[in-house]
Write a protein that holds these residues in place. Structure first.
Motif, mmCIF file in Angstrom:
data_model
loop_
_atom_site.group_PDB
_atom_site.id
_atom_site.type_symbol
_atom_site.label_atom_id
_atom_site.label_comp_id
_atom_site.label_asym_id
_atom_site.label_seq_id
_atom_site.Cartn_x
_atom_site.Cartn_y
_atom_site.Cartn_z
ATOM 1 N N ILE A 176 44.262 97.575 41.530
ATOM 2 C CA ILE A 176 44.301 97.379 43.102
ATOM 3 C C ILE A 176 43.982 95.813 43.151
ATOM 4 O O ILE A 176 44.572 95.358 44.193
ATOM 5 C CB ILE A 176 43.516 98.455 43.698
ATOM 6 N N GLU A 177 42.929 95.421 42.701
ATOM 7 C CA GLU A 177 42.248 94.002 42.933
ATOM 8 C C GLU A 177 43.565 93.051 42.734
ATOM 9 O O GLU A 177 43.693 92.060 43.174
ATOM 10 C CB GLU A 177 41.090 93.584 42.131
ATOM 11 N N GLU A 180 46.227 93.318 45.194
ATOM 12 C CA GLU A 180 45.471 92.377 46.566
ATOM 13 C C GLU A 180 45.652 91.130 46.211
ATOM 14 O O GLU A 180 46.231 90.356 47.276
ATOM 15 C CB GLU A 180 44.124 93.212 46.711
ATOM 16 N N LEU A 183 49.404 90.109 46.628
ATOM 17 C CA LEU A 183 49.788 90.080 47.894
ATOM 18 C C LEU A 183 49.214 88.915 48.869
ATOM 19 O O LEU A 183 49.879 88.369 49.851
ATOM 20 C CB LEU A 183 49.282 91.379 48.682
ATOM 21 N N ALA A 184 47.955 88.581 48.568
ATOM 22 C CA ALA A 184 47.407 87.406 49.389
ATOM 23 C C ALA A 184 48.218 86.172 49.001
ATOM 24 O O ALA A 184 48.416 85.422 49.951
ATOM 25 C CB ALA A 184 45.997 87.310 48.986
ATOM 26 N N ARG A 187 51.503 86.332 50.728
ATOM 27 C CA ARG A 187 51.447 86.138 52.194
ATOM 28 C C ARG A 187 51.164 84.746 52.490
ATOM 29 O O ARG A 187 51.734 84.188 53.422
ATOM 30 C CB ARG A 187 50.232 86.708 52.623
#
Length: 192
Positions: A176-177, A180, A183-184, A187
């Motif tokens: 998950i980390e 994330e 994903l960052a 973005r």
């Protein structure tokens, strides 16, 4: 003891006070232990209240100070393995001290997660219980085959089941980390 009554055939009271062994082959000890059923074993602490058996061939112990079973000791007699039930507690705790462990090695969380994902988890009942009493979990043989843990392929110890679950949770957190972080980065790139 004092005020004890062993009225069941082959019943026994080794001492204590105000105990009753009314069932056949019953055993009552301590204070106000009442072994009213056949084959019942009742041990009661020093609290001044009756502590009564609930079924034939049962073991009942009232021990408000906690309970322990020791299954191994050091050369000096100190407990090194076993379980305790804390005073007022509701579940057993295994001795899990690093001082009583050896051959410690890290595990591959990804491999544990892969094995866990492939492990059959089913709902079932024990043959000895009514089929309305349902349970959920793996079969011991499958668990042993997947992870190679425990004393044999007929039992799953709580410490092993917990260890597998914790290793899998850690691996999921790492994934998950990582997602994330990705994903960052996406973005930020999209924002540019």
């Amino acid at each position: 003891g004092d005020l004890n009554r062993a009225t069941g055939d082959w019943a026994c009271i080794p001492g204590g006070g105000s105990n009753a062994a009314a069932g056949q082959f019953a055993f009552a000890a301590g204070r106000q232990a009442k072994a009213n059923h056949s084959g019942a074993y009742v041990w009661s602490d020093n609290n001044p209240f009756d502590f009564v058996s609930l079924a034939n061939n049962s073991f009942s112990a009232r021990c408000l100070g906690g309970a322990r079973f020791v299954t191994a000791i050091s050369a000096g007699g100190a407990p090194t393995q076993g379980v305790t039930l804390a005073a007022g507690g509701g579940s057993w705790a295994s001795i899990c001290d690093s001082a009583v462990k050896e051959n410690i090695r890290d595990v591959d969380g990804a491999e544990i997660l892969r094995q866990l994902a492939a492990l059959r988890i089913a709902e079932w009942n024990y043959i000895a219980q009514d089929d309305s009493v349902r349970h959920l979990g793996p079969m011991a043989q499958d668990f042993r085959r997947a992870f190679g843990l425990g004393e044999d392929d007929r039992h799953i110890t709580q410490v092993d089941a917990d260890g597998v679950a914790l290793a899998a949770i850690q691996e999921l957190i790492r994934r998950i980390e990582s997602l994330e972080g990705e994903l960052a980065r996406l973005r930020a790139r999209n924002g540019d």
